[in-house]
Design a protein around this motif. Structure first.
Motif, PDB file in Angstrom:
ATOM      1  N   PRO A   1       0.814  -1.232   0.000  1.00 44.49           N
ATOM      2  CA  PRO A   1       0.000   0.000   0.000  1.00 44.49           C
ATOM      3  C   PRO A   1       0.836   1.266   0.000  1.00 44.49           C
ATOM      4  O   PRO A   1       0.474   2.262  -0.646  1.00 44.49           O
ATOM      5  N   SER A   2       1.945   1.242   0.720  1.00 42.14           N
ATOM      6  CA  SER A   2       2.805   2.419   0.775  1.00 42.14           C
ATOM      7  C   SER A   2       3.382   2.734  -0.607  1.00 42.14           C
ATOM      8  O   SER A   2       3.427   3.895  -1.026  1.00 42.14           O
ATOM      9  N   HIS A   3       3.835   1.690  -1.318  1.00 42.58           N
ATOM     10  CA  HIS A   3       4.386   1.887  -2.660  1.00 42.58           C
ATOM     11  C   HIS A   3       3.305   2.439  -3.592  1.00 42.58           C
ATOM     12  O   HIS A   3       3.548   3.367  -4.372  1.00 42.58           O
ATOM     13  N   LYS A   4       2.115   1.862  -3.477  1.00 41.50           N
ATOM     14  CA  LYS A   4       1.007   2.297  -4.335  1.00 41.50           C
ATOM     15  C   LYS A   4       0.674   3.767  -4.094  1.00 41.50           C
ATOM     16  O   LYS A   4       0.475   4.550  -5.034  1.00 41.50           O
ATOM     17  N   GLN A   5       0.653   4.151  -2.825  1.00 36.62           N
ATOM     18  CA  GLN A   5       0.336   5.531  -2.468  1.00 36.62           C
ATOM     19  C   GLN A   5       1.397   6.492  -3.005  1.00 36.62           C
ATOM     20  O   GLN A   5       1.076   7.561  -3.544  1.00 36.62           O
ATOM     21  N   GLN A   6       2.666   6.091  -2.885  1.00 36.74           N
ATOM     22  CA  GLN A   6       3.743   6.960  -3.352  1.00 36.74           C
ATOM     23  C   GLN A   6       3.695   7.155  -4.873  1.00 36.74           C
ATOM     24  O   GLN A   6       3.972   8.251  -5.371  1.00 36.74           O
ATOM     25  N   LEU A   7       3.343   6.106  -5.598  1.00 31.20           N
ATOM     26  CA  LEU A   7       3.208   6.250  -7.041  1.00 31.20           C
ATOM     27  C   LEU A   7       2.067   7.200  -7.389  1.00 31.20           C
ATOM     28  O   LEU A   7       2.207   8.066  -8.269  1.00 31.20           O
ATOM     29  N   GLU A   8       0.932   7.031  -6.693  1.00 34.79           N
ATOM     30  CA  GLU A   8      -0.230   7.884  -6.970  1.00 34.79           C
ATOM     31  C   GLU A   8       0.075   9.349  -6.669  1.00 34.79           C
ATOM     32  O   GLU A   8      -0.328  10.252  -7.422  1.00 34.79           O
ATOM     33  N   GLU A   9       0.782   9.601  -5.563  1.00 38.04           N
ATOM     34  CA  GLU A   9       1.111  10.978  -5.190  1.00 38.04           C
ATOM     35  C   GLU A   9       1.987  11.654  -6.251  1.00 38.04           C
ATOM     36  O   GLU A   9       1.934  12.876  -6.428  1.00 38.04           O
ATOM     37  N   ARG A  10       2.760  10.853  -6.951  1.00 38.80           N
ATOM     38  CA  ARG A  10       3.703  11.413  -7.931  1.00 38.80           C
ATOM     39  C   ARG A  10       3.234  11.184  -9.374  1.00 38.80           C
ATOM     40  O   ARG A  10       3.970  11.472 -10.316  1.00 38.80           O
ATOM     41  N   ASP A  11       2.033  10.646  -9.499  1.00 39.79           N
ATOM     42  CA  ASP A  11       1.442  10.413 -10.827  1.00 39.79           C
ATOM     43  C   ASP A  11       2.348   9.522 -11.684  1.00 39.79           C
ATOM     44  O   ASP A  11       2.624   9.806 -12.860  1.00 39.79           O
ATOM     45  N   ILE A  12       2.830   8.430 -11.083  1.00 35.05           N
ATOM     46  CA  ILE A  12       3.687   7.460 -11.770  1.00 35.05           C
ATOM     47  C   ILE A  12       2.899   6.169 -11.962  1.00 35.05           C
ATOM     48  O   ILE A  12       2.317   5.639 -11.013  1.00 35.05           O
ATOM     49  N   ASP A  13       2.881   5.665 -13.182  1.00 33.06           N
ATOM     50  CA  ASP A  13       2.219   4.393 -13.473  1.00 33.06           C
ATOM     51  C   ASP A  13       3.234   3.257 -13.440  1.00 33.06           C
ATOM     52  O   ASP A  13       4.374   3.420 -13.915  1.00 33.06           O
TER      53      ASP A  13
END
Length: 510
Positions: free
Chosen positions: A81-93
């Motif tokens: 979940p932490s990795h997923k959140q960090q990607l979303e915050e930075r708009d990285i797919d």
């Protein structure tokens, strides 16, 4: 969330079929440089990597994929979940598939006259980094480095049967590939800086074939070649005829090749169990082989023959009447091929010999380790010899001594060779004491030992070998010298009228 594949390849074989398959499966394709151009020219939608990184390729392409937007997409764990959140915050797919093969470093350094600058510019940085990142995260990312895997992976994707185990196998191939790549680069730099016996040693080999078995049927085996092997080598052989080589065939063929490369003029070598059983030189290759055969017509049965000149019709006529496993030569005439290929199982190996022997280091495995040494390229000429005995060798004897010295160098220690008139007469190999090896060689030579010469790979610790030689009629001996008891052997030679020369160089072969 859309599925994404990053494709950046040097080897573009089968690229369009695979990329087209991914496109049909709904993957967005990210690409770089020449790969991007090829995909777009084929009408496949592909997104420049700079659209993902928001950063143009710079430094002549040295920097293009080295960016957090790429490597975060590769390394993010999908179930974290932490990795997923960090990607979303930075708009990285995330990136789901990575297809990368590397700059052709090996092919570059194999080119004649390659410059250091060319070699360095073909060291890939971004490619290995992406491959390692994707392989590390094989739980979530499919990574492909080999075009041979395109179709199997595509089929599994179409059938939704690509498992974590499949991705793990692909990841393992990637780590082997990048290790091989780095080892070649390390080897190149060690060579150009002339460093030996470095604190760490990383070797890399490429598989030539899986062998039926090893030395014995219960042992599995395979044949590998150096990534950038140079010089005359079994690894570079072109097999023109016959069934596959076995483990023992390769060992014996290598031994035969190393011996025949010692000679400049027409020479022929017959080998059994990695020891020469017959060596001959002559005015023609046919004459040289006749001498090698006559040296030991019994042991050559089922053996390996190496010749350093083209096999002609006359030589082929001699070879065809003997059961041989392998014949090695730089070439075979059309008539020789016609004669020899009648024999279904004989292996004919073509090996260019102009470059001479492979002068690189020798590596031998021991349990838990390796022994590494320079190849034994030591050689002596008449000018290097010293003569401690009262009788000096004649010119003819001197030539015979040097001929036999080249042979004994390649015989398992303790080693003795008896020779006369450009032909071995007896070979004593691998004995626990030197006089034992001498007795075997002299017994094999029989009456022909009268007036012959003897070579020993190491010094005589006592005069018993000289006494055996004298009894058989040997007229001259070549050996390294250097024993504390050299004088005993010198006196024994003087007693029997034998000329003895010292080389100052030994040739132990274990």
């Amino acid at each position: 969330m859309k599925k994404r594949a990053l494709i950046s390849v040097s080897d573009k074989s089968n690229l369009l079929d695979f990329a087209g398959g991914l496109d049909r499966l709904g993957y967005e394709i990210i690409s770089t440089g020449g790969t991007l151009k090829k995909l777009q020219e084929a009408g496949l939608p592909a997104v420049p990597v700079s659209d993902i990184t928001k950063f143009d390729e710079i430094l002549d392409g040295r920097v293009k994929t080295l960016h957090p937007n790429i490597h975060s997409g590769l390394l993010a764990q999908r179930d974290n979940p932490s990795h997923k959140q960090q990607l979303e915050e930075r708009d990285i797919d995330p990136i789901d598939i990575v297809v990368v093969n590397l700059y052709p470093f090996k092919q570059t350094i194999e080119k004649e006259g390659v410059t250091e600058e060319d070699a360095i510019e073909n060291i890939d940085i971004g490619g290995p980094t992406m491959l390692r990142a994707a392989a590390k995260n094989f739980h979530d990312v499919t990574v492909i480095v080999d075009p041979a895997d395109y179709q199997p992976v595509l089929e599994q994707l179409e059938q939704q049967s690509l498992t974590k185990e499949s991705r793990k196998i692909l990841a393992a191939k990637v780590f082997r590939h990048t290790a091989n790549y780095d080892a070649m680069i390390a080897g190149y730099f060690s060579e150009i800086t002339d460093e030996k016996n470095t604190d760490t040693l990383t070797l890399t080999y490429e598989k030539v074939q899986t062998l039926r078995y090893g030395e014995n049927p219960h042992q599995e085996a395979a044949f590998y070649k150096e990534g950038n092997v140079k010089g005359a080598s079994i690894a570079n052989a072109n097999q023109l005829h016959g069934k596959e080589l076995s483990y023992n065939n390769i060992q014996d063929a290598n031994a035969a090749l190393e011996i025949v490369l010692e000679y400049q003029g027409p020479a022929a070598v017959a080998v059994k169990h990695m020891n020469p059983c017959g060596v001959g030189i002559g005015q023609t290759i046919s004459q040289a082989f006749a001498k090698a055969y006559e040296a030991d017509p019994v042991s050559i049965f089922g053996g390996i023959v190496a010749l350093n000149q083209e096999v002609d019709e006359d030589t082929a006529d001699q070879l065809k009447d003997i059961f041989l496993e392998i014949v090695i030569a730089p070439s075979f005439s059309a008539k020789a091929m016609e004669i020899l290929t009648v024999k279904k199982n004989i292996r004919l190996l073509e090996i260019p010999m102009e470059a001479g022997a492979n002068k690189q280091q020798k590596v031998v495995s021991v349990v838990g380790g390796l022994l590494v040494q320079d190849a034994d390229n030591g050689a002596v000429s008449a000018e290097d010899l010293t003569v401690p005995t009262k009788r000096k060798p004649s010119e003819e004897e001197l030539e015979e001594l040097l001929f036999s010295w080249k042979v004994v160098k390649h015989v398992k220690s303790n080693a003795i060779v008896v020779a006369k008139q450009d032909q071995t007469l007896g070979v004593g190999a691998g004995q626990m004491n030197r006089v034992g090896a001498a007795k075997i060689a002299l017994e094999q030579a029989g009456d022909k030992a009268q007036g012959a010469v003897m070579a020993s790979d190491a010094f005589f610790p006592m005069p018993d070998t000289v006494e055996a030689a004298a009894e058989a009629g040997i007229k001259a001996i070549i050996q390294p010298g250097g024993s504390k008891r050299d004088e005993d052997s010198i006196l024994a030679c003087d007693k029997h009228g034998i000329a003895m020369v010292f080389t100052g160089m030994r040739h132990f072969k274990h």
